[in-house]
Design a protein around this motif. Structure first.
Motif, PDB file in Angstrom:
ATOM      1  N   MET A 389       0.814  -1.384  -0.107  1.00 17.80           N
ATOM      2  CA  MET A 389       0.047  -0.048  -0.018  1.00 17.80           C
ATOM      3  C   MET A 389       0.791   1.186   0.080  1.00 17.80           C
ATOM      4  SD  MET A 389      -3.118   1.159   2.789  1.00 17.80           S
ATOM      5  CE  MET A 389      -1.675   1.116   4.160  1.00 17.80           C
ATOM      6  N   MET A 390       1.914   1.334   0.867  1.00 17.99           N
ATOM      7  CA  MET A 390       2.566   2.805   1.015  1.00 17.99           C
ATOM      8  C   MET A 390       3.608   2.736   0.120  1.00 17.99           C
ATOM      9  SD  MET A 390       1.536   4.194   3.732  1.00 17.99           S
ATOM     10  CE  MET A 390       2.734   5.551   3.773  1.00 17.99           C
ATOM     11  N   ASP A 391       4.122   1.791  -0.573  1.00 15.06           N
ATOM     12  CA  ASP A 391       4.943   1.997  -1.974  1.00 15.06           C
ATOM     13  C   ASP A 391       3.927   2.542  -2.912  1.00 15.06           C
ATOM     14  OD1 ASP A 391       7.418   1.268  -0.557  1.00 15.06           O
ATOM     15  OD2 ASP A 391       7.125  -0.916  -1.084  1.00 15.06           O
ATOM     16  N   GLY A 392       2.768   1.804  -3.036  1.00 17.30           N
ATOM     17  CA  GLY A 392       1.973   2.118  -4.184  1.00 17.30           C
ATOM     18  C   GLY A 392       1.388   3.564  -4.070  1.00 17.30           C
ATOM     19  N   PHE A 393       1.150   4.031  -2.897  1.00 12.54           N
ATOM     20  CA  PHE A 393       0.641   5.398  -2.823  1.00 12.54           C
ATOM     21  C   PHE A 393       1.714   6.457  -3.414  1.00 12.54           C
ATOM     22  CE2 PHE A 393       0.992   8.913   0.052  1.00 12.54           C
ATOM     23  CZ  PHE A 393      -0.409   9.622  -0.114  1.00 12.54           C
ATOM     24  N   THR A 394       3.045   6.258  -3.071  1.00  6.74           N
ATOM     25  CA  THR A 394       4.081   7.023  -3.562  1.00  6.74           C
ATOM     26  C   THR A 394       4.270   6.849  -4.781  1.00  6.74           C
ATOM     27  OG1 THR A 394       5.043   6.882  -1.333  1.00  6.74           O
ATOM     28  CG2 THR A 394       6.347   7.545  -3.154  1.00  6.74           C
ATOM     29  N   ALA A 395       4.228   5.509  -5.515  1.00  9.41           N
ATOM     30  CA  ALA A 395       4.640   5.413  -6.726  1.00  9.41           C
ATOM     31  C   ALA A 395       3.476   6.033  -7.789  1.00  9.41           C
ATOM     32  CB  ALA A 395       4.931   3.935  -7.136  1.00  9.41           C
TER      33      ALA A 395
END
Length: 524
Positions: A389-395
Protein backbone atom coordinates in the motif's frame (compact mmCIF):
# COMPACT_ATOMS: atom_id res chain seq x y z
CA UNK A 1 0.37 12.22 6.28
CA UNK A 2 -1.22 13.59 3.13
CA UNK A 3 -2.26 10.11 2.15
CA UNK A 4 -5.93 9.61 1.44
CA UNK A 5 -7.37 6.40 2.81
CA UNK A 6 -10.74 4.78 2.21
CA UNK A 7 -13.26 3.04 4.37
CA UNK A 8 -12.74 -0.38 2.79
CA UNK A 9 -9.03 -0.57 3.51
CA UNK A 10 -9.30 1.03 6.95
CA UNK A 11 -12.17 -1.10 8.17
CA UNK A 12 -10.54 -4.31 7.07
CA UNK A 13 -7.23 -3.55 8.77
CA UNK A 14 -8.37 -1.60 11.83
CA UNK A 15 -11.40 -3.45 13.08
CA UNK A 16 -10.67 -6.80 11.47
CA UNK A 17 -13.69 -7.20 9.24
CA UNK A 18 -11.80 -10.27 8.09
CA UNK A 19 -12.22 -11.78 11.54
CA UNK A 20 -15.99 -11.35 11.64
CA UNK A 21 -17.11 -11.81 8.04
CA UNK A 22 -19.62 -14.57 7.53
CA UNK A 23 -19.49 -16.88 4.52
CA UNK A 24 -21.90 -15.93 1.79
CA UNK A 25 -22.24 -19.49 0.52
CA UNK A 26 -21.44 -23.00 1.72
CA UNK A 27 -19.53 -23.99 -1.39
CA UNK A 28 -16.04 -23.06 -2.54
CA UNK A 29 -16.13 -22.80 -6.33
CA UNK A 30 -14.35 -25.36 -8.43
CA UNK A 31 -11.82 -23.89 -10.85
CA UNK A 32 -13.60 -22.82 -14.02
CA UNK A 33 -12.89 -20.68 -17.07
CA UNK A 34 -15.51 -18.30 -18.40
CA UNK A 35 -15.27 -16.18 -21.55
CA UNK A 36 -18.20 -13.77 -21.50
CA UNK A 37 -16.15 -11.10 -23.29
CA UNK A 38 -15.24 -9.28 -25.35
CA UNK A 39 -18.03 -6.84 -24.67
CA UNK A 40 -18.44 -3.29 -25.90
CA UNK A 41 -15.81 -1.37 -27.80
CA UNK A 42 -12.42 -3.07 -28.20
CA UNK A 43 -9.36 -0.96 -29.14
CA UNK A 44 -7.34 -2.18 -32.08
CA UNK A 45 -4.55 -4.54 -31.13
CA UNK A 46 -6.03 -5.41 -27.74
CA UNK A 47 -8.55 -8.03 -28.83
CA UNK A 48 -6.74 -10.86 -27.03
CA UNK A 49 -6.84 -8.98 -23.72
CA UNK A 50 -10.41 -7.74 -23.98
CA UNK A 51 -11.76 -11.18 -24.89
CA UNK A 52 -9.62 -13.33 -22.58
CA UNK A 53 -11.27 -16.10 -20.56
CA UNK A 54 -11.32 -15.48 -16.81
CA UNK A 55 -10.29 -18.59 -14.88
CA UNK A 56 -12.18 -18.41 -11.58
CA UNK A 57 -11.15 -20.49 -8.57
CA UNK A 58 -11.17 -20.30 -4.78
CA UNK A 59 -9.50 -17.34 -3.07
CA UNK A 60 -7.47 -19.10 -0.39
CA UNK A 61 -4.20 -17.97 -1.99
CA UNK A 62 -5.32 -14.36 -2.51
CA UNK A 63 -4.92 -13.16 1.08
CA UNK A 64 -1.74 -11.10 1.37
CA UNK A 65 -1.69 -11.03 5.20
CA UNK A 66 -3.00 -13.23 8.02
CA UNK A 67 -5.64 -10.60 8.78
CA UNK A 68 -7.21 -11.03 5.33
CA UNK A 69 -7.43 -14.82 5.32
CA UNK A 70 -10.92 -15.25 6.76
CA UNK A 71 -12.64 -12.61 4.64
CA UNK A 72 -10.81 -13.26 1.37
CA UNK A 73 -11.03 -17.03 1.78
CA UNK A 74 -14.74 -17.07 2.64
CA UNK A 75 -16.96 -19.58 0.88
CA UNK A 76 -18.76 -18.23 -2.16
CA UNK A 77 -15.98 -15.88 -3.27
CA UNK A 78 -14.07 -16.50 -6.49
CA UNK A 79 -10.68 -15.22 -7.59
CA UNK A 80 -8.67 -15.00 -10.79
CA UNK A 81 -5.82 -13.18 -12.48
CA UNK A 82 -6.40 -10.90 -15.47
CA UNK A 83 -3.71 -10.39 -18.10
CA UNK A 84 -2.92 -6.84 -19.20
CA UNK A 85 -0.01 -5.38 -21.17
CA UNK A 86 2.74 -3.69 -19.20
CA UNK A 87 2.76 -0.95 -21.85
CA UNK A 88 -0.40 -0.27 -23.87
CA UNK A 89 1.73 1.25 -26.61
CA UNK A 90 3.38 -2.17 -26.99
CA UNK A 91 0.56 -4.71 -26.55
CA UNK A 92 2.75 -7.46 -28.02
CA UNK A 93 5.36 -6.90 -25.33
CA UNK A 94 5.55 -7.92 -21.68
CA UNK A 95 2.39 -8.94 -19.82
CA UNK A 96 1.53 -8.46 -16.16
CA UNK A 97 -1.39 -9.85 -14.12
CA UNK A 98 -4.03 -8.24 -11.91
CA UNK A 99 -5.61 -10.00 -8.93
CA UNK A 100 -9.44 -10.04 -9.10
CA UNK A 101 -12.10 -11.20 -6.61
CA UNK A 102 -15.82 -11.51 -7.16
CA UNK A 103 -18.91 -12.39 -5.18
CA UNK A 104 -21.41 -13.70 -7.77
CA UNK A 105 -24.90 -12.24 -7.89
CA UNK A 106 -27.38 -14.14 -5.72
CA UNK A 107 -30.08 -14.13 -8.41
CA UNK A 108 -28.51 -14.99 -11.79
CA UNK A 109 -31.90 -14.66 -13.46
CA UNK A 110 -32.11 -10.94 -12.72
CA UNK A 111 -28.36 -10.24 -12.77
CA UNK A 112 -27.48 -6.87 -14.31
CA UNK A 113 -23.71 -7.29 -14.51
CA UNK A 114 -20.65 -6.50 -12.40
CA UNK A 115 -20.27 -3.77 -9.80
CA UNK A 116 -16.56 -2.92 -9.75
CA UNK A 117 -15.22 -1.32 -6.58
CA UNK A 118 -11.99 0.58 -5.91
CA UNK A 119 -11.05 1.55 -2.33
CA UNK A 120 -8.70 4.40 -3.14
CA UNK A 121 -5.33 5.15 -1.60
CA UNK A 122 -3.80 5.19 -4.12
CA UNK A 123 -2.29 1.90 -3.05
CA UNK A 124 -5.20 0.11 -1.37
CA UNK A 125 -6.26 -3.24 -2.79
CA UNK A 126 -9.65 -4.02 -4.24
CA UNK A 127 -9.47 -7.75 -3.47
CA UNK A 128 -9.68 -7.43 0.35
CA UNK A 129 -12.09 -4.52 0.04
CA UNK A 130 -14.58 -6.49 -2.06
CA UNK A 131 -14.23 -9.40 0.36
CA UNK A 132 -15.00 -7.08 3.29
CA UNK A 133 -17.99 -5.56 1.49
CA UNK A 134 -19.43 -8.94 0.46
CA UNK A 135 -21.33 -9.48 3.75
CA UNK A 136 -22.62 -5.90 3.59
CA UNK A 137 -24.51 -6.55 0.35
CA UNK A 138 -25.74 -10.06 1.18
CA UNK A 139 -29.53 -10.32 0.80
CA UNK A 140 -29.76 -6.80 -0.63
CA UNK A 141 -30.81 -5.62 -4.06
CA UNK A 142 -27.18 -4.98 -4.93
CA UNK A 143 -26.20 -8.47 -3.81
CA UNK A 144 -28.98 -10.08 -5.81
CA UNK A 145 -28.46 -8.12 -9.03
CA UNK A 146 -24.69 -7.63 -9.28
CA UNK A 147 -21.49 -9.58 -9.13
CA UNK A 148 -19.37 -7.58 -6.67
CA UNK A 149 -15.87 -7.34 -8.14
CA UNK A 150 -12.70 -5.90 -6.64
CA UNK A 151 -9.31 -5.78 -8.32
CA UNK A 152 -5.81 -5.01 -7.11
CA UNK A 153 -4.36 -2.33 -9.41
CA UNK A 154 -1.11 -3.16 -11.15
CA UNK A 155 1.78 -3.64 -8.78
CA UNK A 156 -0.43 -3.91 -5.70
CA UNK A 157 -1.65 -6.74 -3.49
CA UNK A 158 -2.12 -9.96 -5.42
CA UNK A 159 -1.21 -8.44 -8.77
CA UNK A 160 2.02 -9.69 -10.34
CA UNK A 161 4.70 -8.48 -10.19
CA UNK A 162 4.21 -6.85 -6.78
CA UNK A 163 5.76 -3.47 -6.11
CA UNK A 164 8.35 -3.28 -3.35
CA UNK A 165 10.64 -0.34 -2.66
CA UNK A 166 11.69 -0.91 0.94
CA UNK A 167 12.01 -4.12 2.91
CA UNK A 168 10.19 -4.56 6.21
CA UNK A 169 13.37 -3.82 8.12
CA UNK A 170 14.09 -0.68 6.10
CA UNK A 171 10.60 0.73 6.58
CA UNK A 172 10.57 -0.06 10.30
CA UNK A 173 13.89 1.74 10.70
CA UNK A 174 12.69 4.76 8.72
CA UNK A 175 9.57 5.10 10.85
CA UNK A 176 11.65 5.32 14.03
CA UNK A 177 14.22 7.74 12.56
CA UNK A 178 11.95 9.77 10.27
CA UNK A 179 12.48 13.53 10.25
CA UNK A 180 10.19 15.21 12.79
CA UNK A 181 10.92 18.90 12.14
CA UNK A 182 11.83 21.30 9.32
CA UNK A 183 15.20 22.60 10.53
CA UNK A 184 17.93 22.94 7.87
CA UNK A 185 19.63 19.81 9.20
CA UNK A 186 16.36 17.89 9.10
CA UNK A 187 15.61 19.11 5.57
CA UNK A 188 18.99 17.83 4.37
CA UNK A 189 18.49 14.46 6.04
CA UNK A 190 14.95 14.21 4.67
CA UNK A 191 16.23 14.86 1.14
CA UNK A 192 18.76 12.05 1.58
CA UNK A 193 16.09 9.67 2.86
CA UNK A 194 13.67 10.46 0.03
CA UNK A 195 16.37 10.15 -2.61
CA UNK A 196 17.44 6.79 -1.20
CA UNK A 197 13.85 5.57 -1.26
CA UNK A 198 13.37 6.61 -4.90
CA UNK A 199 16.62 4.90 -5.87
CA UNK A 200 15.55 1.70 -4.09
CA UNK A 201 12.24 1.76 -5.98
CA UNK A 202 14.05 1.94 -9.31
CA UNK A 203 16.60 -0.72 -8.42
CA UNK A 204 14.01 -3.22 -7.18
CA UNK A 205 11.26 -2.63 -9.75
CA UNK A 206 12.75 -1.03 -12.86
CA UNK A 207 11.92 2.31 -14.43
CA UNK A 208 9.60 0.81 -17.06
CA UNK A 209 7.41 -0.81 -14.42
CA UNK A 210 7.31 2.36 -12.30
CA UNK A 211 6.29 4.39 -15.34
CA UNK A 212 3.30 2.07 -15.91
CA UNK A 213 1.66 2.60 -12.51
CA UNK A 214 -0.22 5.84 -13.16
CA UNK A 215 -3.97 6.29 -12.96
CA UNK A 216 -4.38 6.66 -16.72
CA UNK A 217 -2.92 3.19 -17.26
CA UNK A 218 -4.99 1.70 -14.44
CA UNK A 219 -8.11 3.16 -16.09
CA UNK A 220 -7.19 1.26 -19.24
CA UNK A 221 -6.79 -1.91 -17.14
CA UNK A 222 -10.26 -1.24 -15.76
CA UNK A 223 -11.67 -1.20 -19.29
CA UNK A 224 -10.01 -4.54 -20.08
CA UNK A 225 -11.58 -6.00 -16.94
CA UNK A 226 -15.01 -4.60 -17.84
CA UNK A 227 -14.89 -6.29 -21.22
CA UNK A 228 -13.46 -9.59 -19.99
CA UNK A 229 -16.30 -9.79 -17.44
CA UNK A 230 -18.80 -9.37 -20.29
CA UNK A 231 -20.13 -5.92 -19.38
CA UNK A 232 -21.05 -3.55 -22.21
CA UNK A 233 -20.82 -0.62 -19.81
CA UNK A 234 -18.91 -0.05 -16.57
CA UNK A 235 -20.82 0.03 -13.28
CA UNK A 236 -18.41 1.40 -10.69
CA UNK A 237 -18.15 2.41 -7.03
CA UNK A 238 -14.99 4.35 -6.20
CA UNK A 239 -13.96 5.69 -2.81
CA UNK A 240 -11.53 8.59 -2.26
CA UNK A 241 -8.68 8.25 -4.80
CA UNK A 242 -11.02 5.77 -6.48
CA UNK A 243 -13.03 8.83 -7.53
CA UNK A 244 -9.98 10.04 -9.45
CA UNK A 245 -9.73 6.66 -11.13
CA UNK A 246 -13.44 6.82 -11.95
CA UNK A 247 -13.29 10.34 -13.39
CA UNK A 248 -10.18 9.38 -15.41
CA UNK A 249 -12.06 6.38 -16.82
CA UNK A 250 -14.96 8.68 -17.66
CA UNK A 251 -12.58 10.96 -19.56
CA UNK A 252 -10.96 8.12 -21.53
CA UNK A 253 -14.02 5.91 -22.10
CA UNK A 254 -17.16 8.06 -21.77
CA UNK A 255 -19.18 5.82 -24.07
CA UNK A 256 -18.38 2.76 -21.93
CA UNK A 257 -19.86 4.15 -18.69
CA UNK A 258 -23.11 2.70 -17.38
CA UNK A 259 -23.08 4.13 -13.84
CA UNK A 260 -20.50 5.81 -11.60
CA UNK A 261 -20.81 6.32 -7.83
CA UNK A 262 -17.89 8.45 -6.64
CA UNK A 263 -17.67 8.68 -2.84
CA UNK A 264 -15.23 10.94 -0.97
CA UNK A 265 -14.30 12.91 -4.04
CA UNK A 266 -11.03 14.33 -5.21
CA UNK A 267 -11.42 17.40 -7.38
CA UNK A 268 -9.44 16.49 -10.53
CA UNK A 269 -8.78 20.16 -11.29
CA UNK A 270 -7.63 21.16 -7.80
CA UNK A 271 -4.29 22.91 -7.38
CA UNK A 272 -2.00 20.44 -5.54
CA UNK A 273 -0.91 23.04 -2.98
CA UNK A 274 -4.47 24.12 -2.25
CA UNK A 275 -5.54 20.48 -2.07
CA UNK A 276 -2.95 19.72 0.63
CA UNK A 277 -3.86 22.78 2.67
CA UNK A 278 -7.56 21.96 2.39
CA UNK A 279 -6.88 18.43 3.56
CA UNK A 280 -5.01 19.70 6.61
CA UNK A 281 -7.95 21.97 7.39
CA UNK A 282 -10.24 18.94 7.09
CA UNK A 283 -8.23 17.01 9.64
CA UNK A 284 -8.29 20.01 11.98
CA UNK A 285 -12.09 20.03 11.84
CA UNK A 286 -12.10 16.29 12.52
CA UNK A 287 -9.77 16.77 15.50
CA UNK A 288 -12.06 19.47 16.88
CA UNK A 289 -15.06 17.17 16.47
CA UNK A 290 -13.12 14.46 18.31
CA UNK A 291 -12.27 16.92 21.10
CA UNK A 292 -15.94 17.90 21.45
CA UNK A 293 -16.92 14.22 21.68
CA UNK A 294 -14.09 13.41 24.06
CA UNK A 295 -15.05 16.21 26.45
CA UNK A 296 -18.31 14.36 27.12
CA UNK A 297 -16.53 11.09 27.94
CA UNK A 298 -15.14 9.99 31.28
CA UNK A 299 -12.22 9.91 31.22
CA UNK A 300 -11.13 12.13 28.33
CA UNK A 301 -7.39 12.49 27.96
CA UNK A 302 -7.81 15.96 26.42
CA UNK A 303 -9.91 17.24 29.31
CA UNK A 304 -13.39 18.72 29.53
CA UNK A 305 -12.62 21.97 27.68
CA UNK A 306 -12.35 21.43 23.91
CA UNK A 307 -10.73 24.86 23.54
CA UNK A 308 -7.67 23.47 25.35
CA UNK A 309 -7.51 20.22 23.35
CA UNK A 310 -4.78 21.29 20.92
CA UNK A 311 -2.51 22.43 23.74
CA UNK A 312 -3.03 19.21 25.70
CA UNK A 313 -2.45 17.10 22.61
CA UNK A 314 0.82 18.89 21.83
CA UNK A 315 1.99 18.36 25.42
CA UNK A 316 1.46 14.63 24.94
CA UNK A 317 3.16 14.19 21.57
CA UNK A 318 5.90 16.84 21.42
CA UNK A 319 8.28 15.02 23.82
CA UNK A 320 8.36 12.07 21.42
CA UNK A 321 10.52 14.09 19.02
CA UNK A 322 13.40 13.73 21.50
CA UNK A 323 12.43 10.52 23.26
CA UNK A 324 10.19 7.89 21.60
CA UNK A 325 7.81 6.01 23.90
CA UNK A 326 8.02 2.33 24.66
CA UNK A 327 5.52 0.23 22.67
CA UNK A 328 6.12 -3.37 23.58
CA UNK A 329 9.32 -4.46 21.85
CA UNK A 330 9.18 -1.43 19.54
CA UNK A 331 9.18 2.35 19.91
CA UNK A 332 6.54 4.97 19.14
CA UNK A 333 8.20 7.87 17.33
CA UNK A 334 6.76 11.37 17.01
CA UNK A 335 5.83 10.86 13.32
CA UNK A 336 4.08 7.59 14.16
CA UNK A 337 2.12 9.25 16.96
CA UNK A 338 0.88 11.83 14.46
CA UNK A 339 0.14 9.10 11.91
CA UNK A 340 -1.82 7.05 14.45
CA UNK A 341 -3.86 10.12 15.35
CA UNK A 342 -4.58 10.88 11.70
CA UNK A 343 -5.63 7.26 11.17
CA UNK A 344 -8.21 7.58 13.95
CA UNK A 345 -9.77 10.74 12.52
CA UNK A 346 -11.01 9.04 9.36
CA UNK A 347 -14.16 7.78 11.09
CA UNK A 348 -15.93 8.43 14.39
CA UNK A 349 -15.86 4.69 15.19
CA UNK A 350 -12.13 5.05 15.89
CA UNK A 351 -12.42 7.94 18.36
CA UNK A 352 -12.63 5.71 21.47
CA UNK A 353 -9.47 3.94 20.33
CA UNK A 354 -7.69 7.28 19.89
CA UNK A 355 -8.77 8.38 23.37
CA UNK A 356 -7.44 5.11 24.76
CA UNK A 357 -4.17 5.46 22.85
CA UNK A 358 -3.58 9.00 24.09
CA UNK A 359 -4.44 7.93 27.65
CA UNK A 360 -1.80 5.23 27.39
CA UNK A 361 0.71 7.70 25.99
CA UNK A 362 0.13 9.97 28.99
CA UNK A 363 1.66 7.22 31.16
CA UNK A 364 4.46 6.40 28.73
CA UNK A 365 2.88 3.55 26.73
CA UNK A 366 2.75 4.06 22.97
CA UNK A 367 1.35 0.64 22.04
CA UNK A 368 -2.12 1.61 20.81
CA UNK A 369 -0.96 4.65 18.84
CA UNK A 370 1.73 2.49 17.22
CA UNK A 371 -0.88 -0.10 16.28
CA UNK A 372 -2.98 2.65 14.67
CA UNK A 373 0.09 3.89 12.79
CA UNK A 374 0.72 0.31 11.65
CA UNK A 375 -2.80 0.16 10.22
CA UNK A 376 -2.17 3.35 8.27
CA UNK A 377 1.16 2.02 6.99
CA UNK A 378 -0.21 -1.41 6.06
CA UNK A 379 1.90 -3.34 8.60
CA UNK A 380 0.47 -6.67 9.73
CA UNK A 381 0.08 -6.97 13.51
CA UNK A 382 0.52 -10.72 13.15
CA UNK A 383 3.77 -11.16 11.25
CA UNK A 384 5.05 -7.57 10.89
CA UNK A 385 5.08 -7.64 7.10
CA UNK A 386 4.04 -4.62 5.06
CA UNK A 387 1.50 -4.61 2.26
CA UNK A 388 2.24 -2.91 -1.04
CA UNK A 389 0.00 0.00 0.00
CA UNK A 390 2.56 2.63 1.02
CA UNK A 391 4.87 1.96 -1.91
CA UNK A 392 1.85 2.10 -4.21
CA UNK A 393 0.67 5.36 -2.69
CA UNK A 394 3.98 7.01 -3.48
CA UNK A 395 4.57 5.42 -6.86
CA UNK A 396 1.14 6.32 -8.26
CA UNK A 397 1.28 9.92 -7.04
CA UNK A 398 4.75 10.42 -8.47
CA UNK A 399 3.62 9.26 -11.91
CA UNK A 400 0.30 11.10 -11.80
CA UNK A 401 1.38 14.60 -10.76
CA UNK A 402 4.39 16.90 -11.22
CA UNK A 403 6.46 17.10 -8.01
CA UNK A 404 6.68 20.25 -5.91
CA UNK A 405 10.40 21.04 -5.65
CA UNK A 406 10.69 24.80 -5.23
CA UNK A 407 11.96 25.71 -1.74
CA UNK A 408 9.80 28.83 -1.46
CA UNK A 409 6.65 27.01 -2.53
CA UNK A 410 7.33 24.12 -0.14
CA UNK A 411 8.06 26.43 2.78
CA UNK A 412 4.91 28.42 2.13
CA UNK A 413 2.96 25.16 1.87
CA UNK A 414 4.34 24.05 5.24
CA UNK A 415 3.44 27.41 6.79
CA UNK A 416 -0.11 27.32 5.50
CA UNK A 417 -0.54 23.70 6.51
CA UNK A 418 0.47 24.56 10.09
CA UNK A 419 -2.03 27.41 10.15
CA UNK A 420 -4.77 25.17 8.77
CA UNK A 421 -4.14 22.40 11.33
CA UNK A 422 -2.80 23.75 14.65
CA UNK A 423 -3.00 20.32 16.25
CA UNK A 424 -0.30 19.20 13.77
CA UNK A 425 1.96 22.22 14.32
CA UNK A 426 5.02 21.36 16.41
CA UNK A 427 5.81 25.07 16.86
CA UNK A 428 8.95 24.98 14.72
CA UNK A 429 9.79 27.08 11.70
CA UNK A 430 8.29 25.93 8.38
CA UNK A 431 10.68 24.48 5.86
CA UNK A 432 10.99 22.89 2.40
CA UNK A 433 10.36 19.22 3.12
CA UNK A 434 10.38 17.33 -0.17
CA UNK A 435 8.81 13.92 -0.72
CA UNK A 436 10.13 11.05 -2.83
CA UNK A 437 8.46 12.40 -5.97
CA UNK A 438 11.10 15.16 -6.08
CA UNK A 439 13.67 12.43 -6.79
CA UNK A 440 11.52 9.99 -8.75
CA UNK A 441 13.36 8.15 -11.54
CA UNK A 442 10.59 8.52 -14.16
CA UNK A 443 8.74 11.67 -15.22
CA UNK A 444 5.01 12.12 -14.54
CA UNK A 445 2.55 11.13 -17.22
CA UNK A 446 0.53 13.63 -19.16
CA UNK A 447 -2.74 14.44 -17.46
CA UNK A 448 -5.81 12.83 -19.05
CA UNK A 449 -8.32 15.09 -20.79
CA UNK A 450 -11.17 16.51 -18.76
CA UNK A 451 -14.35 14.38 -18.84
CA UNK A 452 -16.93 15.42 -21.41
CA UNK A 453 -20.09 15.67 -19.34
CA UNK A 454 -22.30 15.70 -22.44
CA UNK A 455 -21.15 12.21 -23.40
CA UNK A 456 -21.66 10.73 -19.94
CA UNK A 457 -24.79 9.30 -18.35
CA UNK A 458 -25.82 10.93 -15.10
CA UNK A 459 -23.27 10.17 -12.38
CA UNK A 460 -23.69 10.19 -8.59
CA UNK A 461 -21.09 11.97 -6.43
CA UNK A 462 -21.25 11.48 -2.65
CA UNK A 463 -19.62 13.99 -0.31
CA UNK A 464 -19.53 14.14 3.50
CA UNK A 465 -19.74 17.53 5.19
CA UNK A 466 -17.14 16.58 7.83
CA UNK A 467 -14.86 14.44 5.67
CA UNK A 468 -11.32 14.91 7.07
CA UNK A 469 -9.41 13.68 4.01
CA UNK A 470 -11.34 14.91 1.00
CA UNK A 471 -13.11 18.20 1.70
CA UNK A 472 -16.82 18.45 1.01
CA UNK A 473 -16.34 21.17 -1.62
CA UNK A 474 -14.27 18.78 -3.74
CA UNK A 475 -17.39 16.67 -4.19
CA UNK A 476 -19.37 19.75 -5.21
CA UNK A 477 -16.73 20.57 -7.84
CA UNK A 478 -16.55 16.99 -9.16
CA UNK A 479 -20.33 16.67 -9.49
CA UNK A 480 -20.37 19.93 -11.43
CA UNK A 481 -17.51 18.83 -13.71
CA UNK A 482 -19.28 15.56 -14.53
CA UNK A 483 -22.71 17.11 -14.87
CA UNK A 484 -23.86 14.68 -12.18
CA UNK A 485 -25.95 14.69 -9.03
CA UNK A 486 -24.50 15.47 -5.60
CA UNK A 487 -25.53 13.41 -2.57
CA UNK A 488 -24.52 15.22 0.63
CA UNK A 489 -24.12 13.29 3.87
CA UNK A 490 -23.98 15.24 7.11
CA UNK A 491 -21.41 13.55 9.33
CA UNK A 492 -17.76 13.11 10.30
CA UNK A 493 -16.15 10.33 8.28
CA UNK A 494 -14.34 9.56 5.05
CA UNK A 495 -16.76 7.87 2.67
CA UNK A 496 -20.26 6.63 3.45
CA UNK A 497 -21.74 4.30 0.79
CA UNK A 498 -22.39 0.80 2.24
CA UNK A 499 -21.33 1.96 5.69
CA UNK A 500 -24.61 1.86 7.55
CA UNK A 501 -26.59 4.87 6.27
CA UNK A 502 -29.94 3.58 4.99
CA UNK A 503 -30.64 6.94 3.36
CA UNK A 504 -27.40 6.93 1.37
CA UNK A 505 -27.60 3.24 0.47
CA UNK A 506 -31.18 3.48 -0.79
CA UNK A 507 -30.28 6.33 -3.13
CA UNK A 508 -27.11 4.62 -4.32
CA UNK A 509 -28.92 1.32 -4.86
CA UNK A 510 -31.73 2.90 -6.88
CA UNK A 511 -29.12 4.57 -9.04
CA UNK A 512 -26.92 1.50 -9.56
CA UNK A 513 -29.80 -0.91 -10.20
CA UNK A 514 -32.31 1.19 -12.13
CA UNK A 515 -30.10 4.13 -13.20
CA UNK A 516 -32.57 6.22 -11.23
CA UNK A 517 -30.50 9.24 -10.22
CA UNK A 518 -32.04 11.86 -7.94
CA UNK A 519 -33.83 14.58 -9.90
CA UNK A 520 -31.69 17.14 -8.06
CA UNK A 521 -29.00 17.27 -5.41
CA UNK A 522 -30.07 15.59 -2.15
CA UNK A 523 -28.94 15.44 1.50
CA UNK A 524 -28.94 12.58 4.02
Amino acid sequence: MGKIRTWGAIALAAVCVACTSQPTDDQTPEPSAAQPGPAGAVPDGLEDYYGQPVEWRGCEDFATSPEEETAVGADGLECAHLRVPLDYDDPEGEEIRLGVLRRPAEDPGTRIGSLLVNPGGPGAGGVPTAAALAPEIADTELGRRFDLVGFDPRGLGTSEPALQCWTTEERDAYRVDQVADASPEAVARNDADQRAYAEACEQRNGAEFLASLGTTTVARDLDVLRSALGDEGLTYLGYSYGTRLGSTYAALFPDNVRALVLDGALDPDADPVEQRVDQQAGFQLAFEAFADWCAEQSPCVLGSDPDQAVEVFRELVDPLADQPAAAGERLLSYPDAITGTIQSLYAQDFWPVLNQGLMQLSVGDGSTLLLLADVYNGRSPTDGSYSTMMDGFTAVRCVDDPPITDDEVLTELDRRAREAAPFLDDGGEPGPLRDACAFWPVPPNEAPPAPDAERLPTTLVVSVTGDPATPYEAGVELADALGGRLLTYEGNQHGVVLQGSDCVDEIATDYLVDLDAPAEDVTC
